[in-house]
Write an enzyme that holds these catalytic residues in place. Structure first.
Site, PDB file in Angstrom:
ATOM      1  N   HIS A 278     -16.962  40.945  43.611  1.00 17.68           N
ATOM      2  CA  HIS A 278     -18.061  41.651  43.263  1.00 17.68           C
ATOM      3  C   HIS A 278     -18.744  42.837  43.622  1.00 17.68           C
ATOM      4  CE1 HIS A 278     -18.727  37.284  41.152  1.00 17.68           C
ATOM      5  NE2 HIS A 278     -17.329  37.754  40.849  1.00 17.68           N
TER       6      HIS A 278
ATOM      7  N   ASP B 115     -16.238  36.668  45.077  1.00 17.66           N
ATOM      8  CA  ASP B 115     -17.504  36.954  44.967  1.00 17.66           C
ATOM      9  C   ASP B 115     -17.999  38.279  45.698  1.00 17.66           C
ATOM     10  OD1 ASP B 115     -20.478  36.589  44.737  1.00 17.66           O
ATOM     11  OD2 ASP B 115     -20.291  34.544  44.782  1.00 17.66           O
TER      12      ASP B 115
END
Ligand code: NAG
Ligand code: NAG
Ligand code: NAG
Ligand code: NAG
Ligand code: NAG
Ligand code: NAG
Ligand code: NAG
Length: 387
Positions: free
Chosen positions: A231, A208
């Protein structure tokens, strides 16, 4: 005085100084067992209590070896500096026997140092994608001040690796956070309601956000972070809850993004707030982008589920964002995406030398997208700026 007497005296002094200066609390002396399966909660807690209450600098020491540990709270306030020295490996339970959502919690401590080049193993592989027991954030810092975390690794966190809440003056250096690129919710460092945070020389590869900066965070310096997979470094998401607070003064410098979905991202929900919220004063400079899908991205219609119903325009006001010397390859087709709010357009978004090319080389097409954004870009711009 005879020479040997002097030497003796000196030795006595050194031993005395050690006793009054710094005291070691070794978990093994409290009955901890490094067999990788016996839970060590009780021994760790007793050792911590003695270290924290020691009238002087204390080292809470976990020697080499593998220690099983269920969720635990290391709480202050402590009497003096407390050094949490992890040499060994800590293993999280796969079947969390508690209702806790954080594995290793630090709370209410001023002057804490974490170091020791040890490893925190969240054993996430067995819980990712499975429901049931609450999955654990590996390390949680809440109400911690003037503290340092360095030379540690966190691997395969079940959830977020490091969560920082309501902390002030904390430095994270030389740490490594890793989990597979497809592991769910394994943000690297996630922070909220904190200020004076320094993140330097950190290697993050996870599933993430590498770093997520949420409501109420101010005065953050991030440098020499390597992010990938992951991310990217994100401000937000913001603008969903009425109790959110402004985010400001974030400086990101000398970082590399390799194979990430996003690079430098600011994301806000298009949901109604009762008040406007400010996200302002961000500088991003000297950034290397390698094969990133969305290198520069301001998204004020953030909706990861694709199911946000009647969207209104975001009440988060983004201003004073500067991009300088951002260079590298993009594997998507939009290099710079500024999708700002219609009711609160982005203000004073500036850039100099933003140079991005397609990972596909000359056959790739790359454009920039702008809506409701004010500002100016100077110097070399590839693709051409749309501001
Ligand atoms: C960073 O940490 C590693 C061990 O985790 C250590 O070997 C290395 O010397 C550290 N580097 C610096 C600059 O402190
Ligand atoms: C954080 O550091 C600043 C600047 O050194 C200092 O003024 C402030 O008191 C510190 N905060 C805490 C909670 O100690
Ligand atoms: C970040 O750097 C700026 C100067 O570059 C400095 O004024 C500020 O205090 C730093 N903040 C932290 C948290 O170290
Ligand atoms: C980027 O990631 C790829 C794939 O993991 C790797 O082969 C390459 O060495 C990395 N490049 C840099 C500069 O880190
Ligand atoms: C925000 O507005 C909604 C709708 O008017 C209201 O129900 C809610 O209580 C308000 N929240 C706050 C924190 O004021
Ligand atoms: C625009 O933003 C830059 C930093 O990104 C800042 O130095 C400058 O003062 C801002 N200008 C205005 C008019 O606010
Ligand atoms: C991405 C980037 O700019 N990295 C640089 C960070 O700074 C060191 C030296 O301080 C350089 O060696 C890197 O190239």
């Amino acid at each position: 005085m005879a020479r040997w007497m002097l030497v003796m005296l000196l030795l006595v002094c050194i031993v005395e100084a050690r006793h009054h200066g710094i005291q070691i609390f070794n978990v093994n002396d409290y009955g901890a067992i490094a067999d990788g399966s016996t839970d060590n909660f009780g021994a760790f807690l007793k050792a911590w209590s003695d270290a924290c209450n020691w009238n002087g600098k204390a080292i809470f020491k976990i020697p080499r070896g593998t220690y099983m540990l269920k969720p635990i709270l290391f709480s202050g306030p402590c009497k003096d500096w407390t050094i949490f020295q992890l040499k060994g490996v800590l293993k999280a339970p796969i079947n969390n026997p508690t209702s806790e959502s954080t594995w290793i919690n630090f709370r209410y401590i001023n002057n804490l140092i974490l170091n020791g080049d040890g490893i925190l193993d969240g054993q996430g592989a067995s819980v990712w994608g499975h429901n049931g027991h609450p999955v654990l954030i590996t390390m949680g810092f809440a109400f911690i001040s003037n503290s340092h975390v360095h030379q540690l690794s966190s691997i395969n966190s079940q959830n977020v690796h490091i969560a920082v809440f309501s902390c002030e003056n904390m430095t994270f250096t030389n740490i490594t956070l890793t989990a597979p690129g497809d592991s769910p919710n394994t943000d690297g460092i996630k922070m909220a309601m904190s200020q004076g945070i320094n993140i330097n020389d950190v290697h993050i590869g996870t599933g993430d956000d590498c770093i997520a900066i949420l409501s109420g965070t101010k005065n953050v310096n991030i440098s020499k972070v390597y992010c990938g997979p992951g991310h990217g470094i994100s401000v937000g998401s913001l603008g969903k809850h009425d109790d959110e607070v402004d985010v400001q003064d974030i400086h990101v410098k000398n970082c590399t993004f390799n194979g990430t979905s996003n690079g430098l991202r600011i994301k806000t929900w298009a949901s109604p707030l009762n008040h406007t919220l400010k996200a302002s004063n961000f500088v991003y400079e000297d950034i290397i982008i390698i094969d990133v899908e969305h290198p520069i991205n301001i998204d004020q219609e953030y909706c990861p589920s694709g199911n946000c119903g009647n969207e209104v325009s975001s009440k988060v006001e983004i201003s004073n964002v500067h991009y300088k010397n951002i260079e590298g390859s993009c594997k998507g087709d939009v290099a710079v995406n500024f999708k700002c709010s219609e009711s609160n357009p982005c203000q004073n978004i500036t850039g100099v030398n933003v140079n991005l090319w397609s990972s596909l080389g000359s056959i790739g097409t790359l454009t920039n997208y702008c809506s409701h954004v004010n500002g100016a870009f100077y110097g070399k711009q590839l693709p051409p700026s749309c501001i």
